[in-house]
Design a protein around this motif. Structure first.
Motif, PDB file in Angstrom:
ATOM      1  N   VAL A 169      41.398  97.591  -2.489  1.00 36.44           N
ATOM      2  CA  VAL A 169      40.877  97.536  -1.119  1.00 36.44           C
ATOM      3  C   VAL A 169      41.663  98.519  -0.265  1.00 36.44           C
ATOM      4  CG1 VAL A 169      40.435  96.074   0.883  1.00 36.44           C
ATOM      5  CG2 VAL A 169      40.225  95.121  -1.434  1.00 36.44           C
ATOM      6  N   ALA A 170      40.936  99.472   0.328  1.00 36.88           N
ATOM      7  CA  ALA A 170      41.550 100.499   1.177  1.00 36.88           C
ATOM      8  C   ALA A 170      41.320 100.219   2.660  1.00 36.88           C
ATOM      9  CB  ALA A 170      40.996 101.878   0.820  1.00 36.88           C
ATOM     10  N   HIS A 171      40.293  99.411   2.966  1.00 36.72           N
ATOM     11  CA  HIS A 171      39.946  99.108   4.361  1.00 36.72           C
ATOM     12  C   HIS A 171      39.397  97.689   4.392  1.00 36.72           C
ATOM     13  CE1 HIS A 171      38.593 100.076   8.468  1.00 36.72           C
ATOM     14  NE2 HIS A 171      37.559  99.312   8.171  1.00 36.72           N
ATOM     15  N   PHE A 172      39.884  96.890   5.355  1.00 36.47           N
ATOM     16  CA  PHE A 172      39.450  95.503   5.493  1.00 36.47           C
ATOM     17  C   PHE A 172      39.202  95.258   6.973  1.00 36.47           C
ATOM     18  CE2 PHE A 172      39.754  90.968   5.833  1.00 36.47           C
ATOM     19  CZ  PHE A 172      39.480  90.438   4.574  1.00 36.47           C
ATOM     20  N   GLN A 173      37.966  94.927   7.326  1.00 37.85           N
ATOM     21  CA  GLN A 173      37.579  94.705   8.729  1.00 37.85           C
ATOM     22  C   GLN A 173      37.031  93.302   8.874  1.00 37.85           C
ATOM     23  OE1 GLN A 173      37.153  96.992  11.738  1.00 37.85           O
ATOM     24  NE2 GLN A 173      36.901  94.952  12.606  1.00 37.85           N
ATOM     25  N   VAL A 174      37.581  92.550   9.809  1.00 38.84           N
ATOM     26  CA  VAL A 174      37.136  91.189  10.091  1.00 38.84           C
ATOM     27  C   VAL A 174      36.148  91.215  11.253  1.00 38.84           C
ATOM     28  CG1 VAL A 174      37.881  88.901  10.892  1.00 38.84           C
ATOM     29  CG2 VAL A 174      39.322  90.217   9.298  1.00 38.84           C
ATOM     30  N   TYR A 175      35.077  90.434  11.133  1.00 39.67           N
ATOM     31  CA  TYR A 175      34.120  90.218  12.223  1.00 39.67           C
ATOM     32  C   TYR A 175      34.002  88.713  12.414  1.00 39.67           C
ATOM     33  CZ  TYR A 175      32.808  95.078  11.539  1.00 39.67           C
ATOM     34  OH  TYR A 175      32.843  96.442  11.426  1.00 39.67           O
ATOM     35  N   THR A 176      34.259  88.255  13.649  1.00 43.02           N
ATOM     36  CA  THR A 176      34.178  86.831  13.948  1.00 43.02           C
ATOM     37  C   THR A 176      33.968  86.654  15.453  1.00 43.02           C
ATOM     38  OG1 THR A 176      35.221  84.690  13.525  1.00 43.02           O
ATOM     39  CG2 THR A 176      36.669  86.472  14.274  1.00 43.02           C
ATOM     40  N   ASP A 177      33.775  85.428  15.877  1.00 44.50           N
ATOM     41  CA  ASP A 177      33.623  85.105  17.301  1.00 44.50           C
ATOM     42  C   ASP A 177      35.016  84.992  17.908  1.00 44.50           C
ATOM     43  OD1 ASP A 177      33.173  84.032  19.808  1.00 44.50           O
ATOM     44  OD2 ASP A 177      31.855  82.424  19.096  1.00 44.50           O
ATOM     45  N   THR A 178      35.525  86.109  18.414  1.00 46.17           N
ATOM     46  CA  THR A 178      36.897  86.134  18.920  1.00 46.17           C
ATOM     47  C   THR A 178      37.072  85.245  20.152  1.00 46.17           C
ATOM     48  OG1 THR A 178      36.426  88.149  20.169  1.00 46.17           O
ATOM     49  CG2 THR A 178      37.432  88.415  17.987  1.00 46.17           C
TER      50      THR A 178
END
Length: 140
Positions: free
Chosen positions: A116-125
């Motif tokens: 894994v070179a890039h990890f992006q989280v998407y959530t209801d911040t």
């Protein structure tokens, strides 16, 4: 690597996270991993951009200090090329406030040479940030 192999790397990472095996989880990342967790660090202590395995290790330490998960599960992985999108659910409470936190999330992982070179989280911040706020209601 093919899509099935990339999905296996992602699933292995989630299994290691669930067991608390961060040392072996970090082995699945490239040396120059970019790890992005949205939100304001003033509200969500582990939010931010982390670069490199050492910084990502600090992220996991901050997450552990901040959250106590009772459930954290991947519901589906979708792969195309070197990208894997994981859809999941988390439930627990914020250690500092005792407030419950529940979220559905999406993670986008981009792999390079099997790591894994890039990890992006998407959530209801907003919902996550609210769990870190102390309740303004006092018990009487």
């Amino acid at each position: 690597m093919n899509e099935q192999q990339n999905t296996q790397v992602a699933q292995e990472g989630y299994a290691l996270f669930s067991k608390g095996d961060i040392a072996n989880l970090l082995k699945l990342y490239t040396e120059d991993i970019e790890f992005i967790v949205p939100g304001s660090a003033a509200l969500i202590p582990y939010a931010g951009v982390y670069r490199g395995k050492e910084e990502v290790g600090r992220f996991f330490a901050k997450l552990h200090e901040a959250m106590d998960f009772e459930r954290f599960e991947v519901q589906e992985c979708i792969a195309q090329g070197d990208t894997v999108v994981a859809l999941g659910y988390g439930k627990g409470h914020v250690r500092a406030t005792g407030q419950p936190m529940e979220e559905e999330w999406a993670h986008v992982l981009r792999l390079r040479d099997g790591k894994v070179a890039h990890f992006q989280v998407y959530t209801d911040t907003a919902a996550v940030g609210q769990a870190f706020q102390r309740s303004s209601h006092m018990a009487m």
